[in-house]
Design a protein around this motif. Structure first.
Motif, PDB file in Angstrom:
ATOM      1  N   TYR A 101     -47.002  15.160  68.668  1.00  0.00           N
ATOM      2  CA  TYR A 101     -47.427  13.656  68.646  1.00  0.00           C
ATOM      3  C   TYR A 101     -47.917  13.440  69.980  1.00  0.00           C
ATOM      4  O   TYR A 101     -47.231  13.740  70.932  1.00  0.00           O
ATOM      5  CB  TYR A 101     -46.145  12.875  68.043  1.00  0.00           C
ATOM      6  CG  TYR A 101     -45.770  13.031  66.799  1.00  0.00           C
ATOM      7  CD1 TYR A 101     -46.222  12.102  65.799  1.00  0.00           C
ATOM      8  CD2 TYR A 101     -44.957  13.851  66.468  1.00  0.00           C
ATOM      9  CE1 TYR A 101     -46.031  12.316  64.373  1.00  0.00           C
ATOM     10  CE2 TYR A 101     -44.503  14.055  65.188  1.00  0.00           C
ATOM     11  CZ  TYR A 101     -44.950  13.427  64.173  1.00  0.00           C
ATOM     12  OH  TYR A 101     -44.614  13.550  62.731  1.00  0.00           O
ATOM     13  N   ASN A 102     -48.987  12.501  70.023  1.00  0.00           N
ATOM     14  CA  ASN A 102     -49.523  12.072  71.119  1.00  0.00           C
ATOM     15  C   ASN A 102     -49.607  10.591  71.186  1.00  0.00           C
ATOM     16  O   ASN A 102     -50.350   9.996  70.354  1.00  0.00           O
ATOM     17  CB  ASN A 102     -50.844  12.754  71.579  1.00  0.00           C
ATOM     18  CG  ASN A 102     -51.350  12.029  72.870  1.00  0.00           C
ATOM     19  OD1 ASN A 102     -50.673  11.752  73.481  1.00  0.00           O
ATOM     20  ND2 ASN A 102     -52.615  12.212  72.857  1.00  0.00           N
ATOM     21  N   ILE A 134     -50.430   7.106  72.245  1.00  0.00           N
ATOM     22  CA  ILE A 134     -51.279   6.666  73.577  1.00  0.00           C
ATOM     23  C   ILE A 134     -50.589   5.098  74.039  1.00  0.00           C
ATOM     24  O   ILE A 134     -50.928   5.162  75.455  1.00  0.00           O
ATOM     25  CB  ILE A 134     -52.610   6.438  73.129  1.00  0.00           C
ATOM     26  CG1 ILE A 134     -53.426   7.859  72.721  1.00  0.00           C
ATOM     27  CG2 ILE A 134     -53.469   5.777  74.233  1.00  0.00           C
ATOM     28  CD1 ILE A 134     -54.823   7.683  72.297  1.00  0.00           C
ATOM     29  N   ASN A 141     -51.951   5.278  68.349  1.00  0.00           N
ATOM     30  CA  ASN A 141     -52.358   4.457  69.078  1.00  0.00           C
ATOM     31  C   ASN A 141     -52.216   2.943  68.378  1.00  0.00           C
ATOM     32  O   ASN A 141     -53.136   2.621  68.026  1.00  0.00           O
ATOM     33  CB  ASN A 141     -53.718   4.466  69.827  1.00  0.00           C
ATOM     34  CG  ASN A 141     -53.929   3.269  70.899  1.00  0.00           C
ATOM     35  OD1 ASN A 141     -52.950   2.620  71.304  1.00  0.00           O
ATOM     36  ND2 ASN A 141     -55.113   2.938  71.126  1.00  0.00           N
ATOM     37  N   SER A 175     -56.595  11.261  64.546  1.00  0.00           N
ATOM     38  CA  SER A 175     -56.255   9.926  65.298  1.00  0.00           C
ATOM     39  C   SER A 175     -55.790   8.723  64.389  1.00  0.00           C
ATOM     40  O   SER A 175     -56.934   8.389  63.759  1.00  0.00           O
ATOM     41  CB  SER A 175     -57.322   9.984  66.251  1.00  0.00           C
ATOM     42  OG  SER A 175     -57.202   8.738  67.178  1.00  0.00           O
ATOM     43  N   VAL A 182     -57.195  17.230  66.096  1.00  0.00           N
ATOM     44  CA  VAL A 182     -56.553  15.971  66.355  1.00  0.00           C
ATOM     45  C   VAL A 182     -56.806  14.743  65.345  1.00  0.00           C
ATOM     46  O   VAL A 182     -57.734  14.685  64.835  1.00  0.00           O
ATOM     47  CB  VAL A 182     -57.080  15.380  67.760  1.00  0.00           C
ATOM     48  CG1 VAL A 182     -56.451  14.077  67.803  1.00  0.00           C
ATOM     49  CG2 VAL A 182     -56.815  16.439  68.669  1.00  0.00           C
ATOM     50  N   GLU A 237     -52.310  12.003  66.886  1.00  0.00           N
ATOM     51  CA  GLU A 237     -52.645  10.912  68.142  1.00  0.00           C
ATOM     52  C   GLU A 237     -52.505   9.680  67.466  1.00  0.00           C
ATOM     53  O   GLU A 237     -53.311   9.233  66.520  1.00  0.00           O
ATOM     54  CB  GLU A 237     -54.061  11.376  68.600  1.00  0.00           C
ATOM     55  CG  GLU A 237     -54.295  10.420  69.904  1.00  0.00           C
ATOM     56  CD  GLU A 237     -55.599  10.767  70.417  1.00  0.00           C
ATOM     57  OE1 GLU A 237     -55.736  11.749  71.400  1.00  0.00           O
ATOM     58  OE2 GLU A 237     -56.737  10.137  70.049  1.00  0.00           O
TER      59      GLU A 237
END
Length: 444
Positions: free
Chosen positions: A252-253, A255, A235, A204, A202, A233
């Motif tokens: 893709y994540n 948040i 955010n 981030s 991951v 990830e």
């Protein structure tokens, strides 16, 4: 004689300015030109040494192959001169294997003078002073380093707003993302990822202040291990601008809700370039498209159109805020029908740009029954670039002209091998019927 008097008068007005203003003006000139002003008068003799910007990037880039000792000596004299004032900006180009060790001293000297911007290009990765990654004065840091680097655990740049890291080979991926999280006022981030060693599952990117993000994974497109399937990830709730060139991201994540996003430039590359690609692998774009649905401007570079249109777009996905859309197709595997189908997802589109650098594989297999609402009520400008006059692209143009009720301008950049063929294309374009009486056809 009158011109000479006027020239002297102009110089007198410049000469009446205080030293700090003159130094500020000099900082906008090439470094070698600024140094030459030392011959003007006794007052100007050392003014160049107090410039708030020391930009050796262009000078060293064009002169690094000749008279190296004199060049580096020149840098030494300017940077290490005694009683120097504060420094706003320091830029350096180092393309010499034998002199990259000097960078430690140069960066240290610039940091001691409270420098706010550092831009470094180097063929090798120097040993950076610890202060570089803990400085409270730095606002802009751009490193284009062809080598390995590991950021220390205590790296923290509390006032950094711009961070560009390109040509990077990260020894420890976690250190770079830890650095990003510690920059609490970061607004502009550029990452060109070029190696997969010690990569985490991951990656981030966490930043509440980030407004501009540029990511590139293309440098990792060869020699990829079979088990590489990491997730990015993100955010970044304040993001306004996104540029993403992706190849092998597993997914893709997102948040946070990217409701602030206004512009997005997205490039999708085919997975069949990767020897280890398997059909059951989930493309990253599947998760990316919904996250960018609030944008006002969108540019798609689609290397594999069939995969994109048939796999990446989720049913019901719509771009309600989108007013300007650009499609770039470098390959021929695209169809006119797909364009119309996508236009159904952008109900308020006002401007459409089709980069027709390649001839589409086919036009309309069956004329679409549903005309997109944007074509009927909102689309005002259509641009077609690199138009070769092929029949499939002509079909798309006719469709837009036939249904575009509020269309005001059709701009076509014609590309033909000879003047005769170009004139034929121009004549046919000019004679096409138009639904909108306001529509003007502009041929380039």
């Amino acid at each position: 004689m009158a011109k000479q008097v006027k020239s002297v008068g102009d110089f007198d007005r410049i000469n009446s300015l205080p030293d700090h203003i003159l130094c500020y003006i000099l900082s906008f000139t090439p470094i070698e030109d600024a140094v030459q002003t030392s011959i003007l008068s006794r007052r100007w003799r050392y003014l160049f040494a107090s410039m708030p910007t020391l930009d050796f990037y262009r000078y060293l880039k064009h002169n690094h192959r000749r008279n190296c000792n004199n060049i580096w000596g020149f840098v030494d004299r300017l940077l290490f001169s005694p009683n120097q004032p504060g420094l706003e900006c320091f830029r350096l180009f180092d393309d010499d294997d034998d002199h990259h060790s000097r960078l430690y001293g140069y960066i240290s000297a610039a940091l001691r003078r409270g420098v706010k911007e550092i831009v470094i290009y180097s063929r090798n990765c120097p040993v950076f002073p610890t202060l570089l990654l803990t400085s409270r004065s730095l606002v802009i840091l751009k490193l284009n380093i062809k080598g390995e680097i590991k950021f220390p655990a205590n790296a923290c740049l509390p006032n950094l707003k711009t961070l560009h890291l390109t040509n990077r080979v990260f020894v420890d991926w976690s250190s770079i993302f830890r650095l990003i999280s510690s920059c609490h006022v970061l607004e502009d981030l550029v990452l060109h990822l070029s190696d997969y060693h010690n990569i985490r599952r991951v990656l981030s990117i966490h930043s509440l202040s980030l407004k501009r993000l540029e990511l590139s994974f293309v440098g990792m497109m060869f020699d990829i291990p079979g088990d590489l399937n990491y997730v990015l990830e993100i955010n970044t709730p304040s993001l306004v601008y996104l540029r993403c060139t992706e190849l092998i991201v597993g997914g893709y994540n997102f948040i946070s809700n990217m409701s602030s996003l206004e512009k997005a430039y997205i490039s999708f590359f085919p997975f069949n370039r990767v020897a280890t690609y398997t059909a059951d692998r989930v493309p990253g774009a599947t998760h990316l498209s919904p996250a960018i649905c609030n944008v006002q401007y969108l540019s798609f570079y689609i290397d594999n159109a069939e995969t994109f249109f048939e796999t990446y777009l989720k049913p019901g996905l719509a771009f309600h805020n989108l007013v300007e859309l650009e499609f770039i197709f470098p390959n021929e595997d695209w169809k006119g029908t797909w364009i119309v189908e996508f236009l159904c997802r952008v109900p308020n589109l006002k401007k459409l740009i089709l980069n027709a650098g390649t001839v589409p594989e086919e036009g309309f297999r069956v004329a679409p029954e549903e005309v997109p609402s944007c074509v009927l009520y909102h689309l005002k400008v259509v641009e077609i670039t690199s138009f070769e006059g092929d029949k499939h692209m002509f079909a798309i143009i006719r469709y837009l002209l036939n249904h575009g009720r509020v269309l005001e301008k059709l701009i076509v950049d014609v590309y033909a091998p000879c003047e005769e063929e170009e004139q034929i294309i121009i004549d046919e374009l000019s004679s096409l019927p138009r639904n909108s009486k306001k529509c003007q056809v502009e041929i380039l």
